[in-house]
Design a protein around this motif. Sequence first.
Motif, PDB file in Angstrom:
ATOM      1  N   ILE A 254       0.858  -1.188   0.000  1.00 31.79           N
ATOM      2  CA  ILE A 254       0.000   0.000   0.000  1.00 31.79           C
ATOM      3  C   ILE A 254       0.892   1.235   0.000  1.00 31.79           C
ATOM      4  O   ILE A 254       1.745   1.400   0.881  1.00 31.79           O
ATOM      5  N   ILE A 255       0.700   2.093  -0.991  1.00 38.01           N
ATOM      6  CA  ILE A 255       1.529   3.289  -1.159  1.00 38.01           C
ATOM      7  C   ILE A 255       0.622   4.509  -1.174  1.00 38.01           C
ATOM      8  O   ILE A 255      -0.328   4.579  -1.957  1.00 38.01           O
ATOM      9  N   ARG A 256       0.925   5.464  -0.331  1.00 33.36           N
ATOM     10  CA  ARG A 256       0.118   6.682  -0.238  1.00 33.36           C
ATOM     11  C   ARG A 256       0.939   7.875  -0.726  1.00 33.36           C
ATOM     12  O   ARG A 256       1.321   8.755   0.031  1.00 33.36           O
ATOM     13  N   GLU A 257       1.213   7.881  -2.036  1.00 33.34           N
ATOM     14  CA  GLU A 257       1.922   8.986  -2.673  1.00 33.34           C
ATOM     15  C   GLU A 257       1.257   9.278  -4.011  1.00 33.34           C
ATOM     16  O   GLU A 257       0.388   8.529  -4.456  1.00 33.34           O
ATOM     17  N   THR A 258       1.678  10.356  -4.666  1.00 33.07           N
ATOM     18  CA  THR A 258       1.066  10.715  -5.941  1.00 33.07           C
ATOM     19  C   THR A 258       1.451   9.706  -7.021  1.00 33.07           C
ATOM     20  O   THR A 258       2.545   9.143  -7.009  1.00 33.07           O
ATOM     21  N   ALA A 259       0.539   9.522  -7.969  1.00 30.85           N
ATOM     22  CA  ALA A 259       0.744   8.535  -9.029  1.00 30.85           C
ATOM     23  C   ALA A 259       1.997   8.839  -9.842  1.00 30.85           C
ATOM     24  O   ALA A 259       2.786   7.926 -10.153  1.00 30.85           O
ATOM     25  N   SER A 260       2.208  10.093 -10.199  1.00 26.80           N
ATOM     26  CA  SER A 260       3.334  10.423 -11.077  1.00 26.80           C
ATOM     27  C   SER A 260       4.672  10.089 -10.427  1.00 26.80           C
ATOM     28  O   SER A 260       5.583   9.561 -11.087  1.00 26.80           O
ATOM     29  N   ASP A 261       4.819  10.359  -9.117  1.00 26.41           N
ATOM     30  CA  ASP A 261       6.076  10.054  -8.427  1.00 26.41           C
ATOM     31  C   ASP A 261       6.326   8.556  -8.366  1.00 26.41           C
ATOM     32  O   ASP A 261       7.438   8.087  -8.615  1.00 26.41           O
ATOM     33  N   VAL A 262       5.285   7.802  -8.036  1.00 28.93           N
ATOM     34  CA  VAL A 262       5.447   6.355  -7.895  1.00 28.93           C
ATOM     35  C   VAL A 262       5.666   5.703  -9.257  1.00 28.93           C
ATOM     36  O   VAL A 262       6.493   4.794  -9.400  1.00 28.93           O
ATOM     37  N   LEU A 263       4.957   6.160 -10.281  1.00 28.98           N
ATOM     38  CA  LEU A 263       5.125   5.580 -11.607  1.00 28.98           C
ATOM     39  C   LEU A 263       6.521   5.830 -12.159  1.00 28.98           C
ATOM     40  O   LEU A 263       7.084   4.970 -12.849  1.00 28.98           O
ATOM     41  N   GLU A 264       7.084   6.990 -11.863  1.00 30.30           N
ATOM     42  CA  GLU A 264       8.462   7.244 -12.301  1.00 30.30           C
ATOM     43  C   GLU A 264       9.421   6.263 -11.638  1.00 30.30           C
ATOM     44  O   GLU A 264      10.337   5.727 -12.276  1.00 30.30           O
ATOM     45  N   MET A 265       9.206   5.997 -10.350  1.00 27.31           N
ATOM     46  CA  MET A 265      10.030   5.026  -9.635  1.00 27.31           C
ATOM     47  C   MET A 265       9.870   3.625 -10.221  1.00 27.31           C
ATOM     48  O   MET A 265      10.845   2.905 -10.457  1.00 27.31           O
TER      49      MET A 265
END
Length: 277
Positions: A254-265
């Motif tokens: 479960i990740i509670r961060e913005t989609a763009s930041d996580v998708l880049e990772m």
Amino acid sequence: MKEQLEQIIKEVYQKKNRNLFTFLTGAGISAESGIPTYRGTDGIWVKGTKFHKPEEFGTFEYFKENPEEVWQYSLFRKKMFENAQPNQSHFELVEIENLLQDRFHLITQNIDNLHRRAGTNQLYEIHGKPREIKCSNGCKEILDLPIEIEGKNQDEDLTQKDIELLKCQECGAWMRPNILWFDERYNEKTNKVFSSLKIAKNSGVLFIIGTSGATNLPMTITETTLKYGGTIIDINTEDNFFTAKIKDKKNKLIIRETASDVLEMIKNIIKETVVNS
């Protein structure tokens, strides 16, 4: 979080069976493009003094009684979608698809066409396509929305030409948007229900992005992936129906961060994994 993502992605990439990387997206991923969610307080157009809940307005039953009003709303949304532009999250997913190729699948609840405009190919639009129309009386052919029908401002009525073009040439009934309304069932022709469940069965990991799980096919996709041993990664800014479903499962993140930041990772981890394999 990054270490967990690396471990999950590398394990799935090395699998021979059930090795698909599947992304399930909802309205949250288009928020940065300026498109309001359908259920949000600003997400439903109100014509005149009529106020509707989405579950009442967005139904085939309501369309049968008020076809012009529903078409005015649909063409208002058409203009909104056309004026919006894909955002970083849409483009990150295109780059991920380019890395994974046929092991990538994107299932979206969105009807805004931004994923396709960004360049995604392996795309399953499970809530339909408003740029297509079909007869409300059951004539079987699905057609493109005529190019002569343009998007509308809030206060614009349908023209006589619009009305003529929105009538079935076979039986004379109103044509309707080829989308899923709240009082309708998923099917394969419009909603790719069987195709998306087959993908879920073979997914080593399912990334859920910008959706709360308020409709039943996305929840069934999640349950299917879990049933066959896949991992669920819930990427949303707050807890949701998916969170409740997976909170006691081992194969989840479960990740509670913005989609763009996580998708880049995720993209960078996949790139490294592909290069080193």
